[in-house]
Write an enzyme that holds these catalytic residues in place. Structure first.
Site, PDB file in Angstrom:
ATOM      1  N   PHE A  21       0.841  -1.205   0.000  1.00  0.00           N
ATOM      2  CA  PHE A  21       0.000   0.000   0.000  1.00  0.00           C
ATOM      3  C   PHE A  21       0.875   1.254   0.000  1.00  0.00           C
ATOM      4  O   PHE A  21       0.389   2.357  -0.200  1.00  0.00           O
ATOM      5  CB  PHE A  21      -0.845   0.062   1.289  1.00  0.00           C
ATOM      6  CG  PHE A  21      -1.814  -1.055   1.461  1.00  0.00           C
ATOM      7  CD1 PHE A  21      -2.915  -1.164   0.623  1.00  0.00           C
ATOM      8  CD2 PHE A  21      -1.663  -1.992   2.465  1.00  0.00           C
ATOM      9  CE1 PHE A  21      -3.844  -2.194   0.786  1.00  0.00           C
ATOM     10  CE2 PHE A  21      -2.582  -3.030   2.638  1.00  0.00           C
ATOM     11  CZ  PHE A  21      -3.673  -3.126   1.783  1.00  0.00           C
ATOM     12  N   LYS A  71      13.406  -7.143   7.151  1.00  0.00           N
ATOM     13  CA  LYS A  71      13.357  -6.302   8.358  1.00  0.00           C
ATOM     14  C   LYS A  71      14.425  -6.653   9.394  1.00  0.00           C
ATOM     15  O   LYS A  71      14.878  -5.794  10.132  1.00  0.00           O
ATOM     16  CB  LYS A  71      11.983  -6.408   9.017  1.00  0.00           C
ATOM     17  CG  LYS A  71      10.898  -5.631   8.310  1.00  0.00           C
ATOM     18  CD  LYS A  71       9.610  -5.757   9.104  1.00  0.00           C
ATOM     19  CE  LYS A  71       8.529  -4.848   8.589  1.00  0.00           C
ATOM     20  NZ  LYS A  71       7.374  -4.803   9.458  1.00  0.00           N
ATOM     21  N   ASP A 107       6.680   0.667  13.354  1.00  0.00           N
ATOM     22  CA  ASP A 107       5.473  -0.166  13.536  1.00  0.00           C
ATOM     23  C   ASP A 107       4.849   0.087  14.909  1.00  0.00           C
ATOM     24  O   ASP A 107       3.652   0.323  15.029  1.00  0.00           O
ATOM     25  CB  ASP A 107       5.805  -1.652  13.383  1.00  0.00           C
ATOM     26  CG  ASP A 107       5.955  -2.063  11.932  1.00  0.00           C
ATOM     27  OD1 ASP A 107       5.344  -1.406  11.062  1.00  0.00           O
ATOM     28  OD2 ASP A 107       6.679  -3.031  11.659  1.00  0.00           O
TER      29      ASP A 107
HETATM   30  P1  NAP Z   1       4.383 -13.651  13.113  1.00  0.00           P
HETATM   31  O1  NAP Z   1       5.682 -13.055  13.508  1.00  0.00           O
HETATM   32  O2  NAP Z   1       4.353 -14.798  12.187  1.00  0.00           O
HETATM   33  O3  NAP Z   1       3.616 -14.073  14.486  1.00  0.00           O
HETATM   34  C1  NAP Z   1       2.372 -14.724  14.449  1.00  0.00           C
HETATM   35  C2  NAP Z   1       1.760 -14.763  15.845  1.00  0.00           C
HETATM   36  O4  NAP Z   1       0.465 -15.348  15.763  1.00  0.00           O
HETATM   37  C3  NAP Z   1       2.545 -15.611  16.862  1.00  0.00           C
HETATM   38  O5  NAP Z   1       2.370 -15.108  18.144  1.00  0.00           O
HETATM   39  C4  NAP Z   1       1.859 -16.968  16.705  1.00  0.00           C
HETATM   40  O6  NAP Z   1       2.027 -17.808  17.822  1.00  0.00           O
HETATM   41  C5  NAP Z   1       0.422 -16.519  16.621  1.00  0.00           C
HETATM   42  N1  NAP Z   1      -0.448 -17.513  15.998  1.00  0.00           N
HETATM   43  C6  NAP Z   1      -0.516 -17.882  14.703  1.00  0.00           C
HETATM   44  N2  NAP Z   1      -1.474 -18.803  14.508  1.00  0.00           N
HETATM   45  C7  NAP Z   1      -2.041 -19.037  15.733  1.00  0.00           C
HETATM   46  C8  NAP Z   1      -3.069 -19.890  16.191  1.00  0.00           C
HETATM   47  N3  NAP Z   1      -3.733 -20.704  15.366  1.00  0.00           N
HETATM   48  N4  NAP Z   1      -3.383 -19.873  17.517  1.00  0.00           N
HETATM   49  C9  NAP Z   1      -2.734 -19.071  18.381  1.00  0.00           C
HETATM   50  N5  NAP Z   1      -1.721 -18.219  17.994  1.00  0.00           N
HETATM   51  C10 NAP Z   1      -1.381 -18.215  16.687  1.00  0.00           C
HETATM   52  O7  NAP Z   1       3.420 -12.563  12.458  1.00  0.00           O
HETATM   53  P2  NAP Z   1       3.386 -10.984  12.778  1.00  0.00           P
HETATM   54  O8  NAP Z   1       4.267 -10.281  11.826  1.00  0.00           O
HETATM   55  O9  NAP Z   1       3.595 -10.808  14.222  1.00  0.00           O
HETATM   56  O10 NAP Z   1       1.871 -10.630  12.349  1.00  0.00           O
HETATM   57  C11 NAP Z   1       0.770 -10.957  13.168  1.00  0.00           C
HETATM   58  C12 NAP Z   1      -0.487 -10.295  12.609  1.00  0.00           C
HETATM   59  O11 NAP Z   1      -0.359  -8.883  12.706  1.00  0.00           O
HETATM   60  C13 NAP Z   1      -0.735 -10.609  11.119  1.00  0.00           C
HETATM   61  O12 NAP Z   1      -2.107 -10.797  10.924  1.00  0.00           O
HETATM   62  C14 NAP Z   1      -0.287  -9.347  10.403  1.00  0.00           C
HETATM   63  O13 NAP Z   1      -1.003  -9.101   9.212  1.00  0.00           O
HETATM   64  C15 NAP Z   1      -0.625  -8.288  11.446  1.00  0.00           C
HETATM   65  N6  NAP Z   1       0.201  -7.074  11.310  1.00  0.00           N
HETATM   66  C16 NAP Z   1      -0.447  -5.896  11.203  1.00  0.00           C
HETATM   67  C17 NAP Z   1       0.269  -4.728  11.079  1.00  0.00           C
HETATM   68  C18 NAP Z   1      -0.472  -3.429  10.951  1.00  0.00           C
HETATM   69  O14 NAP Z   1       0.117  -2.435  10.517  1.00  0.00           O
HETATM   70  N7  NAP Z   1      -1.723  -3.384  11.353  1.00  0.00           N
HETATM   71  C19 NAP Z   1       1.661  -4.762  11.068  1.00  0.00           C
HETATM   72  C20 NAP Z   1       2.305  -5.997  11.213  1.00  0.00           C
HETATM   73  C21 NAP Z   1       1.556  -7.157  11.320  1.00  0.00           C
HETATM   74  P3  NAP Z   1       3.298 -18.804  17.894  1.00  0.00           P
HETATM   75  O15 NAP Z   1       4.470 -17.969  18.333  1.00  0.00           O
HETATM   76  O16 NAP Z   1       2.893 -19.807  18.894  1.00  0.00           O
HETATM   77  O17 NAP Z   1       3.472 -19.388  16.510  1.00  0.00           O
END
Ligand code: NAP
Length: 290
Positions: A21, A71, A107
């Site tokens: 975006f 990153k 972030d």
């Molecule tokens: P990440 O590093 O892959 O971490 C994923 C997280 O989700 C971990 O804590 C993981 O737990 C948990 N998880 C995944 N599947 C799960 C399940 N079925 N049950 C319980 N916990 C689960 O990803 P991330 O970069 O942190 O991103 C996380 C979310 O934030 C994504 O949806 C992303 O799109 C969003 N995000 C949004 C922004 C924004 O600007 N709004 C910015 C960045 C990210 P484990 O450690 O146990 O695997």
């Protein structure tokens, strides 16, 4: 947009970059402020990141954003890191000042600016619970700690990951507890006492929009602020549940918008035209959702 010999260039390094975006959002903002700047997406393959970072200096780019998968791997290639980038261990913005490259992470700051703008919430002295301990949770937790949160409770499926983040946060002077999903009573009590609840897992993200965390019953109440970092969809099942219980909810789009706003202001040293950036982001999102 007229590009000439005086145009200042910045951009995005990622792989892939096609769904970003950021280019339309930043270019609309430059145009609004009549700045002779341009934002270009660069698809940089992982093995080419060192050359791409050298090119920031060689081509005199004002700065770049970094996205997946760069990153973390970019850290050793930079001259300096901001305290937030250092504690998070990830950089999403590089600023080039006369060849000196500083890595920042907007972030977390984007998240706190979004909730402050949308709800007036500030972290100072607050109790916060974060569901998740991945990259996004880390950025948000570090920033909330730097802004004076008194206690942060982390809940994660993989306990080791949460413990690792807890160690970083304790180093920043905040009280931290780690809980698991298998402690529903403690979890419900902790969630009810929290001033802010942040859903930072990828649960509920498109296409699995009906997936939900094993939340205990009655864990939300009126007066609380509840955020979901997932922005696809904007209204998640998690936010709808919190809203039904009377909580004030904030979607993940605000964080996405304000991480860009922060980067824009760091590069240009001008106040960003937030409304224009927001409009482009929302429009782009609607196109993507079709
Ligand atoms: P990440 O590093 O892959 O971490 C994923 C997280 O989700 C971990 O804590 C993981 O737990 C948990 N998880 C995944 N599947 C799960 C399940 N079925 N049950 C319980 N916990 C689960 O990803 P991330 O970069 O942190 O991103 C996380 C979310 O934030 C994504 O949806 C992303 O799109 C969003 N995000 C949004 C922004 C924004 O600007 N709004 C910015 C960045 C990210 P484990 O450690 O146990 O695997």
């Amino acid at each position: 947009m007229l590009i000439d010999g005086k145009t200042t260039t910045c951009g995005l390094f990622g792989y892939p970059v096609v769904h970003s975006f950021s280019p339309p959002m930043h270019n609309a903002a430059f145009q609004k402020l009549n700045l002779n700047w341009v934002y270009v997406p660069f698809a940089v393959e992982p093995q080419h990141l060192p050359q791409a970072v050298l090119a920031v200096r060689a081509l005199k780019l004002a700065g770049v954003n970094l996205t997946v998968p760069h990153k973390e791997t970019v850290l050793p290639l930079l001259d300096e890191l901001s305290p937030a980038a250092k504690a998070i261990g990830a950089v999403n913005v590089i600023i080039n000042e006369a060849g000196k490259l500083t890595g920042h992470n907007t972030d977390g700051a984007g998240f706190t600016r979004a909730i402050k703008t949308e709800t007036s919430f500030t972290a100072q002295g607050k109790r916060i619970i974060i569901l998740g301990a991945g990259g996004a949770a880390r950025a948000v937790a570090v920033q909330l700690s730097l802004e004076g949160a008194i206690e942060i409770v982390l809940v994660n499926r993989t306990v080791n990951r949460a413990e690792k983040l807890a160690q970083t946060l304790r180093g920043l002077g905040v009280m931290v507890r780690v809980l698991t999903w298998e402690q529903p009573e403690v979890l419900a009590e902790t969630m009810l006492k929290a001033d802010l609840i942040v859903q930072a897992t990828s649960t509920g993200m498109h296409p699995n929009i009906d997936a939900c965390l094993p939340l205990p019953l009655g864990c939300f109440q009126a007066g609380q602020i509840v955020c979901d970092l997932v922005y696809n969809p904007v209204q998640t099942k998690f936010l709808r549940t919190a809203q039904t219980a009377g909580a004030t909810t904030v979607s993940g789009l605000g964080m996405l918008l304000y991480q860009g706003v922060q980067a824009f202001e760091m590069w240009t040293k001008k106040t960003a035209p937030v409304d224009v950036m927001k409009q482009v982001l929302y429009k782009q999102k609607l196109i993507d959702d079709d």
